[in-house]
Design a protein around this motif. Structure first.
Motif, PDB file in Angstrom:
ATOM      1  N   VAL A  13      35.626  48.639  36.722  1.00  0.00           N
ATOM      2  CA  VAL A  13      36.495  47.920  37.324  1.00  0.00           C
ATOM      3  C   VAL A  13      38.077  47.712  37.447  1.00  0.00           C
ATOM      4  O   VAL A  13      38.037  47.271  35.679  1.00  0.00           O
ATOM      5  N   ILE A  67      36.852  47.923  42.102  1.00  0.00           N
ATOM      6  CA  ILE A  67      36.413  49.113  41.732  1.00  0.00           C
ATOM      7  C   ILE A  67      37.061  49.958  42.709  1.00  0.00           C
ATOM      8  O   ILE A  67      37.181  50.818  43.803  1.00  0.00           O
ATOM      9  N   ASP A 126      34.750  48.497  47.467  1.00  0.00           N
ATOM     10  CA  ASP A 126      34.690  49.074  46.166  1.00  0.00           C
ATOM     11  C   ASP A 126      34.899  50.103  46.232  1.00  0.00           C
ATOM     12  O   ASP A 126      34.035  50.744  47.040  1.00  0.00           O
TER      13      ASP A 126
END
Length: 353
Positions: A13, A67, A126
């Motif tokens: 992350v 992400i 993400d």
């Protein structure tokens, strides 16, 4: 099917630009039209590097932890109740932009222009630096057993080149100049070759990238540290210029060089995104020579064709992969892509190794 799956997974992350932390996240639940993919290979792209360094690309700004990673391939680990095309264990390439399917752009088949696209690793969506991810089943494509996950992941940048070739209608016998031999430029060489271009002239500052371009199918390479690209292209084309020139680096000088390397009636293809919005271009030259200008934004309807080209064995994509990292070293992988321009071509991350 789903019982053997772990409850949690590792994810790399980015809480803020310049920092990657490892987190435990729940393995996502699969929706009825979705598949769960065990991610096996993720390539680092220029856009991942931009977000990591600057936190934004144009209107897309990182405002919360995200992400990164969107060039990806893997194995189906679970399927939703309504999924009909895939089974657990299938090996797949993942097209990273989920579009709405209903707007006028989608209806026209130009779904890359869908205003509601959910594109992996484009804020706030993400991406793929995770062990497992879900995506709608129509965004995944089967790959043959002999095609590696790395090659399947490279179908994403390859698709940009295929889309560019389709946009400007590269025909067998065409002469193409491609400015900038980063990973997208190198895959653009492979695309131009796959479409039958007879001469592919490329430029870059780094010798290692020019040598890689030869492996991809470039017929002439020009190191712009050592020679003037426009002069050399004029020599190579008998003073005529090339049929089509692609700028893939997002470099203003390279874009101007691409324009001036064209023959009369030639085509300028803009693939790279420069840091600034406005770049001076010679408008009388464009008008006098009836230059066609094509913008290229990602790709549409390219994945099956790309997989076929890659599976044919005519493109030496594995030689582009210079660096390999496990998921826990995603930050090191990004730093490597930034700081080793003269040595690294494609940096690959393996979330499940």
């Amino acid at each position: 099917m789903n019982e053997q799956l772990p409850k949690t997974m590792k994810a790399a992350v980015m809480p803020k630009p310049g920092t990657i932390v490892m987190e435990e996240r729940p393995v996502p639940q699969v929706g009825e039209n979705e598949v769960l993919i065990k991610v096996m290979a993720v390539g680092i792209c220029g856009s991942d590097v931009h977000y990591y360094e600057n936190g934004r690309i144009g209107r897309f700004v990182v405002e919360k932890p995200i992400i990164l990673g969107h060039e990806c391939a893997g194995m189906i680990a679970a399927v939703g109740a309504a999924v009909s095309r895939f089974n657990v264990g299938d090996r797949v390439a993942i097209e990273p932009g989920v579009t709405c399917g209903r707007c006028s752009a989608c209806k026209e088949g130009r779904y890359n222009l869908c205003p509601d696209v959910q594109f992996l690793a484009t804020p706030p969506v993400d991406g793929a630096f995770v062990q497992y991810m879900t995506i709608r089943e129509d965004m995944v494509f089967p790959i043959p057993d002999h095609l590696t996950y790395e090659e399947a992941a490279l179908n994403e940048p390859f698709s940009v080149g295929i889309h560019a070739a389709k946009r400007c209608r590269v025909q067998p016998g065409t002469t193409v100049a491609i400015m900038g031999m980063g990973p997208v430029g190198l895959m653009a060489v492979a695309a131009a070759k796959s479409f039958g271009a007879s001469r592919i002239i490329v430029t870059d500052l780094e010798q290692v990238r020019l040598e890689a371009a030869r492996r991809m199918g470039a017929t002439h390479v020009i190191n712009v540290r050592e020679e003037d690209a426009i002069e050399r292209i004029q020599q190579l084309t008998g003073g005529v210029g090339v049929d089509t020139a692609w700028e893939t680096a997002g470099n203003p000088k390279a874009l101007q060089t691409a324009l001036h390397s064209l023959r009369r009636g030639g085509k300028l293809v803009i693939v790279g995104l420069p840091a600034q919005d406005e770049i001076p271009l010679n408008v009388p030259f464009i008008a006098d020579n009836e230059v066609d200008i094509y913008g290229v934004f990602r790709y549409a309807n390219t994945y099956p064709m790309g997989i076929e080209f890659l599976a044919s064995g005519t493109i030496d994509t594995m030689s582009l992969i210079t660096d390999r990292y496990p998921l826990a070293q995603t930050q090191e992988a990004l730093e490597r892509a930034i700081h080793n321009k003269s040595g690294s071509l494609k940096v690959m991350v393996y979330p499940n190794e």
